[in-house]
Enzyme design. Structure first.
Site, PDB file in Angstrom:
ATOM      1  N   LYS A  13       0.947  -1.319   0.026  1.00  0.00           N
ATOM      2  CA  LYS A  13       0.030   0.056   0.066  1.00  0.00           C
ATOM      3  C   LYS A  13       0.707   1.278   0.078  1.00  0.00           C
ATOM      4  CE  LYS A  13      -2.149  -1.075   3.702  1.00  0.00           C
ATOM      5  NZ  LYS A  13      -1.599  -2.258   4.344  1.00  0.00           N
ATOM      6  N   ARG A  88      -9.452   0.726   8.515  1.00  0.00           N
ATOM      7  CA  ARG A  88      -8.928  -0.632   9.012  1.00  0.00           C
ATOM      8  C   ARG A  88     -10.313  -1.656   9.605  1.00  0.00           C
ATOM      9  NH1 ARG A  88      -3.219   0.422   8.679  1.00  0.00           N
ATOM     10  NH2 ARG A  88      -1.993  -1.491   9.289  1.00  0.00           N
ATOM     11  N   ARG A 127      11.622  -5.900   4.881  1.00  0.00           N
ATOM     12  CA  ARG A 127      11.370  -4.612   4.340  1.00  0.00           C
ATOM     13  C   ARG A 127      12.384  -3.836   5.205  1.00  0.00           C
ATOM     14  NH1 ARG A 127       5.369  -2.228   4.925  1.00  0.00           N
ATOM     15  NH2 ARG A 127       5.354  -2.967   7.181  1.00  0.00           N
ATOM     16  N   ARG A 160      11.402  -1.665  10.726  1.00  0.00           N
ATOM     17  CA  ARG A 160      10.376  -1.084  11.842  1.00  0.00           C
ATOM     18  C   ARG A 160      10.159  -2.288  12.916  1.00  0.00           C
ATOM     19  NH1 ARG A 160       4.989   0.102   8.193  1.00  0.00           N
ATOM     20  NH2 ARG A 160       4.196  -0.836  10.069  1.00  0.00           N
ATOM     21  N   ARG A 171      -0.153  -9.386  13.355  1.00  0.00           N
ATOM     22  CA  ARG A 171      -0.950  -8.192  12.187  1.00  0.00           C
ATOM     23  C   ARG A 171      -1.566  -8.797  11.248  1.00  0.00           C
ATOM     24  NH1 ARG A 171       4.263  -5.212  10.547  1.00  0.00           N
ATOM     25  NH2 ARG A 171       2.969  -3.956   9.397  1.00  0.00           N
TER      26      ARG A 171
HETATM   27  P1  AMP Z   1       1.019   0.566   8.783  1.00  0.00           P
HETATM   28  O1  AMP Z   1       2.172   1.338   8.773  1.00  0.00           O
HETATM   29  O2  AMP Z   1      -0.248   0.896   8.084  1.00  0.00           O
HETATM   30  O3  AMP Z   1       1.276  -1.014   8.689  1.00  0.00           O
HETATM   31  O4  AMP Z   1       0.438   0.714  10.473  1.00  0.00           O
HETATM   32  C1  AMP Z   1       1.183   0.424  11.427  1.00  0.00           C
HETATM   33  C2  AMP Z   1       0.583   0.293  12.882  1.00  0.00           C
HETATM   34  O5  AMP Z   1      -0.185   1.586  12.939  1.00  0.00           O
HETATM   35  C3  AMP Z   1      -0.635  -0.575  12.739  1.00  0.00           C
HETATM   36  O6  AMP Z   1      -0.160  -1.831  12.948  1.00  0.00           O
HETATM   37  C4  AMP Z   1      -1.694  -0.070  13.618  1.00  0.00           C
HETATM   38  O7  AMP Z   1      -1.073  -0.464  15.119  1.00  0.00           O
HETATM   39  C5  AMP Z   1      -1.460   1.180  13.712  1.00  0.00           C
HETATM   40  N1  AMP Z   1      -2.530   1.773  12.688  1.00  0.00           N
HETATM   41  C6  AMP Z   1      -2.419   2.371  11.346  1.00  0.00           C
HETATM   42  N2  AMP Z   1      -3.472   2.626  10.823  1.00  0.00           N
HETATM   43  C7  AMP Z   1      -4.440   2.343  11.566  1.00  0.00           C
HETATM   44  C8  AMP Z   1      -5.778   2.380  11.533  1.00  0.00           C
HETATM   45  N3  AMP Z   1      -6.469   2.714  10.417  1.00  0.00           N
HETATM   46  N4  AMP Z   1      -6.171   1.888  12.563  1.00  0.00           N
HETATM   47  C9  AMP Z   1      -5.779   1.332  13.791  1.00  0.00           C
HETATM   48  N5  AMP Z   1      -4.371   1.467  13.983  1.00  0.00           N
HETATM   49  C10 AMP Z   1      -3.998   1.781  12.688  1.00  0.00           C
END
Ligand code: AMP
Length: 213
Positions: A13, A88, A127, A160, A171
């Site tokens: 994404k 999400r 990554r 990360r 996740r």
């Molecule tokens: P990402 O970089 O999109 O993989 O997000 C990393 C982490 O941020 C996720 O595993 C969640 O803990 C939190 N996070 C990001 N976006 C959301 C969302 N829309 N709703 C809830 N938690 C989020």
């Protein structure tokens, strides 16, 4: 263009949003990036969100929804946006629909990046992100011998915290339980484009553009 990029962690994404934002000249809004920035600046929001992120869990809806509401009011979002990592959950999708109704800016497309789970785990464990320019890399596709620096700007590459394998498995479970119901939610309103996303970033972007016409 007002687009949501939907897909499991590691489906690409962020990479696709980065490529597409130049083509569509619109804002790339990554809720994960906003949380990480807050976490590194130790803001109140960042400290709260960090507890959930480190376990691979979702940050509570009310925190995310308020944050996106504010972000959508920033001037760059009026030209359009690519939502990366939001919504999400179904309550987030409902709140997002209400925000767009209020702004009178309907969604153009929801693009689902579809990919096999074992490929995802491999991608996520390899990554790395550049601390200087923010670009996302896969260790397996870096040709240079030194894989600790960004091939583009020589910034430091880091992994990360939530890309450790145990957190990744959690996740993915959270994605299946809480986020994947959004696929049928958006299919029902006729905005969903499903794209097979195991190929290279450029090939996947070409597939998205072909699907959107
Ligand atoms: P990402 O970089 O999109 O993989 O997000 C990393 C982490 O941020 C996720 O595993 C969640 O803990 C939190 N996070 C990001 N976006 C959301 C969302 N829309 N709703 C809830 N938690 C989020």
């Amino acid at each position: 263009m007002r687009m949501v990029l939907l897909g499991a962690p590691g489906s690409g994404k962020g990479t696709q949003a980065d490529l597409l934002k130049d083509k569509y000249r619109c804002a790339h809004i990554s809720t994960g990036d906003i949380f990480r920035r807050n976490l590194s600046e130790k803001t109140e929001l960042g400290v709260k969100a960090g507890e959930f992120m480190n376990r691979g869990e979702l940050v509570p809806d009310e925190l995310v929804i308020g944050m996106v509401k504010d972000r959508l009011r920033e001037p760059d979002a009026s030209a359009g946006f690519l939502m990366d990592g939001f919504p999400r959950t179904i309550p987030q999708a409902e709140a997002f629909g209400a925000m767009l109704d209020e702004l009178k800016t309907p969604l153009d497309a929801v693009v689902l990046l579809d990919i096999d789970e074992e490929i995802l785990v491999k991608r996520l464990t390899n990554r790395r992100t550049c601390r200087a320019c923010g670009k996302i890399w896969n260790l397996l596709s870096i040709k240079a011998e030194n894989k600790t620096v960004c091939p583009e700007c020589a910034g430091e590459l880091y992994q990360r915290d939530d890309d450790a394998e145990a957190v990744i498995r959690n996740r993915l479970k959270v994605y299946h339980d809480q986020t994947s119901p959004l696929v049928s939610w958006y299919a029902k309103i006729g905005k969903l484009y499903t794209i097979e996303a195991s190929s290279s970033p450029d090939e996947t972007m070409a597939k998205i553009q072909a699907a959107l016409g």
